[in-house]
Write a protein that holds these residues in place. Structure first.
Motif, PDB file in Angstrom:
ATOM      1  N   GLU A 204       0.835  -1.211   0.000  1.00 12.43           N
ATOM      2  CA  GLU A 204       0.000   0.000   0.000  1.00 12.43           C
ATOM      3  C   GLU A 204       0.866   1.257   0.000  1.00 12.43           C
ATOM      4  OE1 GLU A 204      -4.044  -1.529   2.225  1.00 12.43           O
ATOM      5  OE2 GLU A 204      -2.290  -1.104   3.486  1.00 12.43           O
ATOM      6  N   ALA A 205       2.006   1.196   0.675  1.00 11.36           N
ATOM      7  CA  ALA A 205       2.943   2.330   0.611  1.00 11.36           C
ATOM      8  C   ALA A 205       3.428   2.502  -0.823  1.00 11.36           C
ATOM      9  CB  ALA A 205       4.126   2.087   1.559  1.00 11.36           C
ATOM     10  N   GLY A 206       3.710   1.392  -1.491  1.00 15.42           N
ATOM     11  CA  GLY A 206       4.161   1.443  -2.885  1.00 15.42           C
ATOM     12  C   GLY A 206       3.098   2.011  -3.803  1.00 15.42           C
ATOM     13  N   THR A 207       1.850   1.609  -3.585  1.00 15.68           N
ATOM     14  CA  THR A 207       0.750   2.122  -4.414  1.00 15.68           C
ATOM     15  C   THR A 207       0.597   3.634  -4.237  1.00 15.68           C
ATOM     16  OG1 THR A 207      -0.425   0.021  -4.260  1.00 15.68           O
ATOM     17  CG2 THR A 207      -1.740   1.954  -4.844  1.00 15.68           C
ATOM     18  N   ALA A 208       0.627   4.089  -2.987  1.00 10.89           N
ATOM     19  CA  ALA A 208       0.485   5.536  -2.728  1.00 10.89           C
ATOM     20  C   ALA A 208       1.622   6.308  -3.389  1.00 10.89           C
ATOM     21  CB  ALA A 208       0.470   5.791  -1.221  1.00 10.89           C
ATOM     22  N   ALA A 209       2.844   5.780  -3.278  1.00  8.30           N
ATOM     23  CA  ALA A 209       4.010   6.464  -3.859  1.00  8.30           C
ATOM     24  C   ALA A 209       3.909   6.513  -5.382  1.00  8.30           C
ATOM     25  CB  ALA A 209       5.292   5.753  -3.425  1.00  8.30           C
ATOM     26  N   ARG A 210       3.473   5.417  -5.981  1.00  6.07           N
ATOM     27  CA  ARG A 210       3.329   5.377  -7.445  1.00  6.07           C
ATOM     28  C   ARG A 210       2.239   6.343  -7.898  1.00  6.07           C
ATOM     29  NH1 ARG A 210       0.440   0.330  -9.031  1.00  6.07           N
ATOM     30  NH2 ARG A 210      -1.287   1.676  -8.416  1.00  6.07           N
ATOM     31  N   ASP A 211       1.063   6.266  -7.269  1.00  2.00           N
ATOM     32  CA  ASP A 211      -0.067   7.101  -7.699  1.00  2.00           C
ATOM     33  C   ASP A 211       0.230   8.585  -7.520  1.00  2.00           C
ATOM     34  OD1 ASP A 211      -1.311   4.751  -8.251  1.00  2.00           O
ATOM     35  OD2 ASP A 211      -2.788   4.860  -6.624  1.00  2.00           O
ATOM     36  N   GLY A 212       0.992   8.921  -6.470  1.00  2.00           N
ATOM     37  CA  GLY A 212       1.292  10.329  -6.215  1.00  2.00           C
ATOM     38  C   GLY A 212       2.484  10.851  -6.999  1.00  2.00           C
ATOM     39  N   GLY A 213       3.219   9.955  -7.623  1.00  2.00           N
ATOM     40  CA  GLY A 213       4.405  10.400  -8.351  1.00  2.00           C
ATOM     41  C   GLY A 213       5.591  10.696  -7.447  1.00  2.00           C
ATOM     42  N   SER A 214       5.682   9.985  -6.315  1.00  4.56           N
ATOM     43  CA  SER A 214       6.868  10.138  -5.451  1.00  4.56           C
ATOM     44  C   SER A 214       8.096   9.725  -6.234  1.00  4.56           C
ATOM     45  CB  SER A 214       6.744   9.241  -4.214  1.00  4.56           C
ATOM     46  OG  SER A 214       5.604   9.564  -3.450  1.00  4.56           O
ATOM     47  N   PRO A 223       8.492  -4.293  11.280  1.00  9.15           N
ATOM     48  CA  PRO A 223       9.252  -5.372  11.906  1.00  9.15           C
ATOM     49  C   PRO A 223      10.304  -5.898  10.930  1.00  9.15           C
ATOM     50  CG  PRO A 223       7.001  -6.082  11.368  1.00  9.15           C
ATOM     51  CD  PRO A 223       7.110  -4.651  10.984  1.00  9.15           C
ATOM     52  N   VAL A 224      11.555  -5.881  11.356  1.00  6.86           N
ATOM     53  CA  VAL A 224      12.631  -6.363  10.492  1.00  6.86           C
ATOM     54  C   VAL A 224      13.366  -7.468  11.217  1.00  6.86           C
ATOM     55  CG1 VAL A 224      14.810  -5.804   9.373  1.00  6.86           C
ATOM     56  CG2 VAL A 224      12.930  -4.172   9.298  1.00  6.86           C
ATOM     57  N   ASN A 225      13.379  -8.600  10.577  1.00  8.34           N
ATOM     58  CA  ASN A 225      14.084  -9.752  11.098  1.00  8.34           C
ATOM     59  C   ASN A 225      14.865 -10.279   9.906  1.00  8.34           C
ATOM     60  OD1 ASN A 225      14.900 -11.779  12.689  1.00  8.34           O
ATOM     61  ND2 ASN A 225      12.838 -12.432  13.333  1.00  8.34           N
ATOM     62  N   GLY A 226      16.157 -10.022   9.877  1.00 10.59           N
ATOM     63  CA  GLY A 226      16.922 -10.328   8.669  1.00 10.59           C
ATOM     64  C   GLY A 226      17.052  -9.083   7.817  1.00 10.59           C
ATOM     65  N   ASP A 227      16.914  -9.226   6.505  1.00 11.03           N
ATOM     66  CA  ASP A 227      17.220  -8.089   5.631  1.00 11.03           C
ATOM     67  C   ASP A 227      15.991  -7.249   5.264  1.00 11.03           C
ATOM     68  OD1 ASP A 227      15.860  -9.723   3.903  1.00 11.03           O
ATOM     69  OD2 ASP A 227      17.491  -9.970   2.467  1.00 11.03           O
ATOM     70  N   GLY A 228      14.814  -7.630   5.718  1.00 11.06           N
ATOM     71  CA  GLY A 228      13.619  -6.818   5.433  1.00 11.06           C
ATOM     72  C   GLY A 228      13.132  -6.938   4.000  1.00 11.06           C
ATOM     73  N   SER A 229      13.654  -7.917   3.270  1.00 12.57           N
ATOM     74  CA  SER A 229      13.260  -8.021   1.857  1.00 12.57           C
ATOM     75  C   SER A 229      11.786  -8.398   1.696  1.00 12.57           C
ATOM     76  CB  SER A 229      14.157  -9.008   1.111  1.00 12.57           C
ATOM     77  OG  SER A 229      14.069 -10.270   1.716  1.00 12.57           O
ATOM     78  N   TRP A 230      11.175  -8.987   2.747  1.00 11.19           N
ATOM     79  CA  TRP A 230       9.735  -9.280   2.659  1.00 11.19           C
ATOM     80  C   TRP A 230       8.965  -7.997   2.341  1.00 11.19           C
ATOM     81  CZ3 TRP A 230       5.909  -6.971   5.619  1.00 11.19           C
ATOM     82  CH2 TRP A 230       6.355  -6.215   6.716  1.00 11.19           C
ATOM     83  N   ALA A 231       9.436  -6.882   2.880  1.00 13.35           N
ATOM     84  CA  ALA A 231       8.709  -5.622   2.724  1.00 13.35           C
ATOM     85  C   ALA A 231       9.084  -4.914   1.422  1.00 13.35           C
ATOM     86  CB  ALA A 231       9.006  -4.708   3.916  1.00 13.35           C
ATOM     87  N   THR A 232      10.381  -4.822   1.130  1.00  9.73           N
ATOM     88  CA  THR A 232      10.780  -4.090  -0.079  1.00  9.73           C
ATOM     89  C   THR A 232      10.305  -4.817  -1.339  1.00  9.73           C
ATOM     90  OG1 THR A 232      12.964  -5.127   0.179  1.00  9.73           O
ATOM     91  CG2 THR A 232      12.751  -2.847   0.887  1.00  9.73           C
ATOM     92  N   THR A 233      10.267  -6.148  -1.302  1.00  9.72           N
ATOM     93  CA  THR A 233       9.789  -6.902  -2.466  1.00  9.72           C
ATOM     94  C   THR A 233       8.323  -6.586  -2.753  1.00  9.72           C
ATOM     95  OG1 THR A 233      11.337  -8.660  -1.955  1.00  9.72           O
ATOM     96  CG2 THR A 233       9.521  -9.232  -3.413  1.00  9.72           C
ATOM     97  N   GLN A 234       7.522  -6.573  -1.673  1.00 11.27           N
ATOM     98  CA  GLN A 234       6.091  -6.232  -1.828  1.00 11.27           C
ATOM     99  C   GLN A 234       5.917  -4.827  -2.391  1.00 11.27           C
ATOM    100  OE1 GLN A 234       3.203  -6.060   1.318  1.00 11.27           O
ATOM    101  NE2 GLN A 234       3.851  -8.039   2.128  1.00 11.27           N
ATOM    102  N   ALA A 235       6.654  -3.869  -1.839  1.00 12.77           N
ATOM    103  CA  ALA A 235       6.479  -2.464  -2.232  1.00 12.77           C
ATOM    104  C   ALA A 235       6.987  -2.222  -3.651  1.00 12.77           C
ATOM    105  CB  ALA A 235       7.192  -1.548  -1.236  1.00 12.77           C
ATOM    106  N   LEU A 236       8.036  -2.934  -4.025  1.00 12.37           N
ATOM    107  CA  LEU A 236       8.590  -2.801  -5.386  1.00 12.37           C
ATOM    108  C   LEU A 236       7.537  -3.178  -6.431  1.00 12.37           C
ATOM    109  CD1 LEU A 236      11.048  -2.535  -7.366  1.00 12.37           C
ATOM    110  CD2 LEU A 236      11.520  -4.942  -6.895  1.00 12.37           C
ATOM    111  N   GLU A 237       6.750  -4.207  -6.118  1.00  8.70           N
ATOM    112  CA  GLU A 237       5.743  -4.674  -7.082  1.00  8.70           C
ATOM    113  C   GLU A 237       4.711  -3.599  -7.393  1.00  8.70           C
ATOM    114  OE1 GLU A 237       3.991  -8.370  -5.851  1.00  8.70           O
ATOM    115  OE2 GLU A 237       5.949  -9.384  -5.884  1.00  8.70           O
ATOM    116  N   THR A 238       4.348  -2.802  -6.416  1.00  8.43           N
ATOM    117  CA  THR A 238       3.345  -1.763  -6.670  1.00  8.43           C
ATOM    118  C   THR A 238       3.986  -0.438  -7.072  1.00  8.43           C
ATOM    119  OG1 THR A 238       3.292  -1.382  -4.284  1.00  8.43           O
ATOM    120  CG2 THR A 238       1.516  -2.721  -5.221  1.00  8.43           C
ATOM    121  N   PHE A 239       5.123  -0.103  -6.468  1.00 14.32           N
ATOM    122  CA  PHE A 239       5.775   1.182  -6.785  1.00 14.32           C
ATOM    123  C   PHE A 239       6.381   1.138  -8.185  1.00 14.32           C
ATOM    124  CE2 PHE A 239       9.555   4.150  -5.905  1.00 14.32           C
ATOM    125  CZ  PHE A 239       8.816   5.293  -6.167  1.00 14.32           C
TER     126      PHE A 239
END
Ligand SMILES: [Zn+2]
Ligand SMILES: [Zn+2]
Length: 254
Positions: A204-214, A223-239
């Motif tokens: 959802e952060a990625g969608t907002a950033a894409r739609d707004g032209g961030s 929550p980060v346990n390890g490298d946090g790629s669970w989150a950046t991978t999700q956001a990359l798909e929408t952003f």
């Protein structure tokens, strides 16, 4: 303008990390944006708090403001002259809660002898040194304001805590960097309808950033346990472009 991440933890801290806290600096002027548990220990390794132009608090949840209690102890106990007190900008309507907190930790003057506390009005732009800050209300479990921060012709937008909402849309409207919370691993972790939601999935952060032209997106308050790629991978798909993960102790040029 520079952004230094002092803490990126959600309310339940990641091991060894502070909760919400960000230094934003421009031309030698520094703001501490949010001051959750653990932030002061990170701050004093870099700066004495007298080197701050102001502390700005997004909302009254403990993971964003509780280390104001700790910050007070970095100063001598005697009251400071009024003109030397550290400027602390609080959300509208927070004065009574701060007085209760001061009494709860032992003295009704815990904050006021050292800090020059004021409240922003919820919408008007104000200046701190060369930086202008515009509060933007977000949808959260309690009243909360993100900020649009402008200096040197650059813009940083900080979502503070938010669900998808009009405030998030405003903040994501073409900043150089959207510093966005991404607290949820699944919607099961948010409030259930009909209660209004209060946080974001990384997607959802990625969608907002894409739609707004961030122009850039950095995820934090997660929550980060390890490298946090669970989150950046999700956001990359929408952003659809590179997504950064806020790294504690790191400074970013905006
Ligand atoms: Zn919150
Ligand atoms: Zn929070």
């Amino acid at each position: 303008m520079e952004l230094t991440v002092l803490g990126r933890s959600p309310a339940s801290p990641n091991p060894g990390e502070a909760c919400a806290g960000y230094l934003v600096a421009s031309n030698g002027s520094r703001i501490l944006l949010d001051i959750g548990p653990g932030v002061v220990a990170q701050l004093v390794g870099r700066h004495h708090p007298s080197e701050l132009a102001a502390v700005v608090v997004s909302h009254m949840h403990a993971d964003h403001m509780l280390d104001l209690v700790t910050l007070r102890y970095v100063f001598p106990w005697l009251a400071r002259p009024k003109e030397e007190r550290l400027r602390v900008i609080m959300p509208p309507g927070s004065a009574d809660q701060m007085l209760d907190l001061a009494r709860g930790v032992g003295s009704s003057r815990h904050f006021e002898d050292i800090f020059r506390m004021s409240e922003h009005d919820g919408s008007s732009t104000f200046s701190i040194g060369p930086m202008s800050l515009t509060p933007v209300q977000t949808q959260h479990y309690i009243p909360c304001w993100g900020f649009r921060i402008e200096a040197d012709g650059r813009r940083l937008a900080y979502t503070a805590d938010t669900a998808p909402c009009g405030g998030l849309t405003d903040l994501a409207d073409a900043p150089d960097l959207l510093l966005s919370e991404a607290t949820l691993r699944s919607l099961d972790e948010d409030a259930t309808p009909p209660e209004p939601r209060g946080h974001l999935l990384p997607a959802e952060a990625g969608t907002a950033a894409r739609d707004g032209g961030s122009r850039g997106l950095m995820l934090t308050h997660l929550p980060v346990n390890g490298d946090g790629s669970w989150a950046t991978t999700q956001a990359l798909e929408t952003f659809g472009a590179e997504v950064q993960l806020a790294a504690p102790g790191r400074t970013y040029e905006i």
